[in-house]
Design a protein around this motif. Structure first.
Motif, PDB file in Angstrom:
ATOM      1  N   GLY A 100       0.793  -1.222   0.000  1.00  0.00           N
ATOM      2  CA  GLY A 100       0.000   0.000   0.000  1.00  0.00           C
ATOM      3  C   GLY A 100       0.816   1.257   0.000  1.00  0.00           C
ATOM      4  O   GLY A 100       0.280   2.341  -0.099  1.00  0.00           O
ATOM      5  N   ILE A 161      -6.032  -8.571   4.468  1.00  0.00           N
ATOM      6  CA  ILE A 161      -5.903  -7.993   5.795  1.00  0.00           C
ATOM      7  C   ILE A 161      -5.598  -6.498   5.714  1.00  0.00           C
ATOM      8  O   ILE A 161      -5.113  -5.991   4.693  1.00  0.00           O
ATOM      9  N   PHE A 162      -5.945  -5.802   6.794  1.00  0.00           N
ATOM     10  CA  PHE A 162      -5.465  -4.439   6.981  1.00  0.00           C
ATOM     11  C   PHE A 162      -4.180  -4.544   7.792  1.00  0.00           C
ATOM     12  O   PHE A 162      -4.189  -5.124   8.875  1.00  0.00           O
ATOM     13  N   CYS A 163      -3.085  -4.036   7.306  1.00  0.00           N
ATOM     14  CA  CYS A 163      -1.852  -4.008   8.091  1.00  0.00           C
ATOM     15  C   CYS A 163      -2.112  -3.140   9.319  1.00  0.00           C
ATOM     16  O   CYS A 163      -2.475  -1.967   9.201  1.00  0.00           O
ATOM     17  N   VAL A 164      -1.949  -3.724  10.512  1.00  0.00           N
ATOM     18  CA  VAL A 164      -2.298  -3.003  11.737  1.00  0.00           C
ATOM     19  C   VAL A 164      -1.424  -1.766  11.914  1.00  0.00           C
ATOM     20  O   VAL A 164      -1.887  -0.733  12.414  1.00  0.00           O
ATOM     21  N   HIS A 166      -0.292   0.139   9.535  1.00  0.00           N
ATOM     22  CA  HIS A 166      -0.869   1.164   8.668  1.00  0.00           C
ATOM     23  C   HIS A 166      -2.240   1.611   9.184  1.00  0.00           C
ATOM     24  O   HIS A 166      -2.630   2.776   9.007  1.00  0.00           O
ATOM     25  N   LEU A 167      -2.960   0.690   9.807  1.00  0.00           N
ATOM     26  CA  LEU A 167      -4.257   1.040  10.392  1.00  0.00           C
ATOM     27  C   LEU A 167      -4.072   2.092  11.477  1.00  0.00           C
ATOM     28  O   LEU A 167      -4.831   3.063  11.560  1.00  0.00           O
ATOM     29  N   ASN A 170      -3.379   5.478  10.007  1.00  0.00           N
ATOM     30  CA  ASN A 170      -4.614   6.156   9.596  1.00  0.00           C
ATOM     31  C   ASN A 170      -5.358   6.730  10.795  1.00  0.00           C
ATOM     32  O   ASN A 170      -5.969   7.799  10.701  1.00  0.00           O
ATOM     33  N   LYS A 218     -14.331  -0.396  10.948  1.00  0.00           N
ATOM     34  CA  LYS A 218     -13.466  -1.236  10.127  1.00  0.00           C
ATOM     35  C   LYS A 218     -13.852  -2.700  10.333  1.00  0.00           C
ATOM     36  O   LYS A 218     -13.929  -3.164  11.466  1.00  0.00           O
ATOM     37  N   HIS A 222     -10.886  -8.240   8.936  1.00  0.00           N
ATOM     38  CA  HIS A 222      -9.703  -7.814   8.191  1.00  0.00           C
ATOM     39  C   HIS A 222      -8.531  -7.433   9.089  1.00  0.00           C
ATOM     40  O   HIS A 222      -7.423  -7.228   8.586  1.00  0.00           O
ATOM     41  N   TRP A 223      -8.744  -7.320  10.410  1.00  0.00           N
ATOM     42  CA  TRP A 223      -7.629  -6.857  11.233  1.00  0.00           C
ATOM     43  C   TRP A 223      -7.527  -7.505  12.618  1.00  0.00           C
ATOM     44  O   TRP A 223      -6.519  -7.329  13.298  1.00  0.00           O
ATOM     45  N   ASN A 239       1.852  -6.345   7.071  1.00  0.00           N
ATOM     46  CA  ASN A 239       2.180  -6.627   5.681  1.00  0.00           C
ATOM     47  C   ASN A 239       3.695  -6.662   5.498  1.00  0.00           C
ATOM     48  O   ASN A 239       4.260  -5.972   4.661  1.00  0.00           O
TER      49      ASN A 239
END
Length: 284
Positions: A100, A161-164, A166-167, A170, A218, A222-223, A239
């Motif tokens: 990402g 998945i959402f990379c934690v 990167h989460l 955000n 969210k 995914h996380w 990720n």
């Protein structure tokens, strides 16, 4: 070698002290003599793509050009070799990390990669593309081509998945920052039981009610580990697959487009050959 190492080498072998700028410009000139100019390589990009297809007929080599007044201009290039697509579909887990964070390159664009996990829990590079920038259009273009190569038709068999890390980035961008919020997020992400997950979300709610509302929007599947599908047998939260591959291609990213793509191709070819030789020595 990098600019600093180049300065040390010149000092050691020629007894000449260069400034950092002199070393940088000298190294840049030498690389241009070796690799050719960026403009020269872009002018040969169609021939390069044709050669890739000639040597690997089942490879996906997608070149997109734009029509300009002075002729066609490069816009995007996507590459997925047959060994990558077939090897991933036949032997790897249905887990894919898509980078990402677009990577600045010396080819005037940004690089996007897709990386999976092999049966030994090692990274398995699948595809990469050089694009003009990060937009919804470039994301969709890349993912559609990736879908064509490895197939997302069996949705239950895939993990996105959402990379934690990167989460949380955000979350900070939207104003929810601090060690307590970060720790609460990670505690909820690592939860492996519904009761524990709800407890951790309540902890976050006590720390910051709005942060809890933000995170609750969210999709948990995914996380948070508790809601992960058990089909791919994978519970990664970061990720790091793409980060590892990006670290492998640091030198490649400094090169003009054809040299960059060739360096990455050679890295993949050497990696696959090494794995083949290791597999042949196994006593099974």
């Amino acid at each position: 070698m990098g600019t600093r190492k180049f300065r040390e080498e010149v000092k050691s072998t020629l007894n000449v002290a260069l400034t950092y700028k002199q070393a940088y410009l000298g190294r840049k000139k030498a690389l241009k003599l070796v690799d050719g100019s960026i403009a020269e390589q872009f002018s040969r990009i169609r021939n390069y793509c044709a050669e890739l297809k000639r040597s690997d007929e089942d490879a996906s080599v997608i070149l997109k050009l734009t029509d300009e007044d002075d002729g066609p201009r490069f816009q995007r290039l996507y590459v997925c070799f047959s060994a990558c697509k077939h090897g991933f579909r036949e032997s790897c887990r249905p887990v894919v990390g898509v980078d990402g964070c677009f990577l600045k390159t010396n080819s005037g664009g940004q690089l996007l990669t897709a990386v999976g996990l092999d049966p030994n829990n090692n990274i398995f590079p699948i595809a990469y593309a050089l694009l003009e920038g990060e937009t919804k259009d470039t994301w969709m273009w890349f993912l559609r081509l990736l879908d064509n190569d490895i197939g997302f038709e069996n949705e239950d068999g895939w993990t996105f998945i959402f990379c934690v890390r990167h989460l949380y980035t955000n979350m900070k961008y939207d104003g929810f920052r601090g060690v307590a919020i970060k720790n609460a997020l990670w505690a909820a992400a690592r939860a492996t039981r519904v009761e524990e997950f709800k407890m951790r979300m309540e902890d976050l709610k006590k720390i910051n009610h709005d942060a809890n509302i933000w995170l609750a929007k969210k999709p948990e599947q995914h996380w948070s580990k508790e809601y992960f599908s058990t089909i791919p047998k994978c519970d990664i939260l970061l990720n790091n697959m793409c980060e590892c591959f990006n670290n492998m291609i640091l030198d490649a990213r400094e090169k003009p487009i054809i040299s960059m793509f060739e360096t990455m191709r050679n890295l993949l070819m050497a990696r696959f050959q090494t794995n083949i030789e290791k597999a042949e020595k196994l006593d099974v």
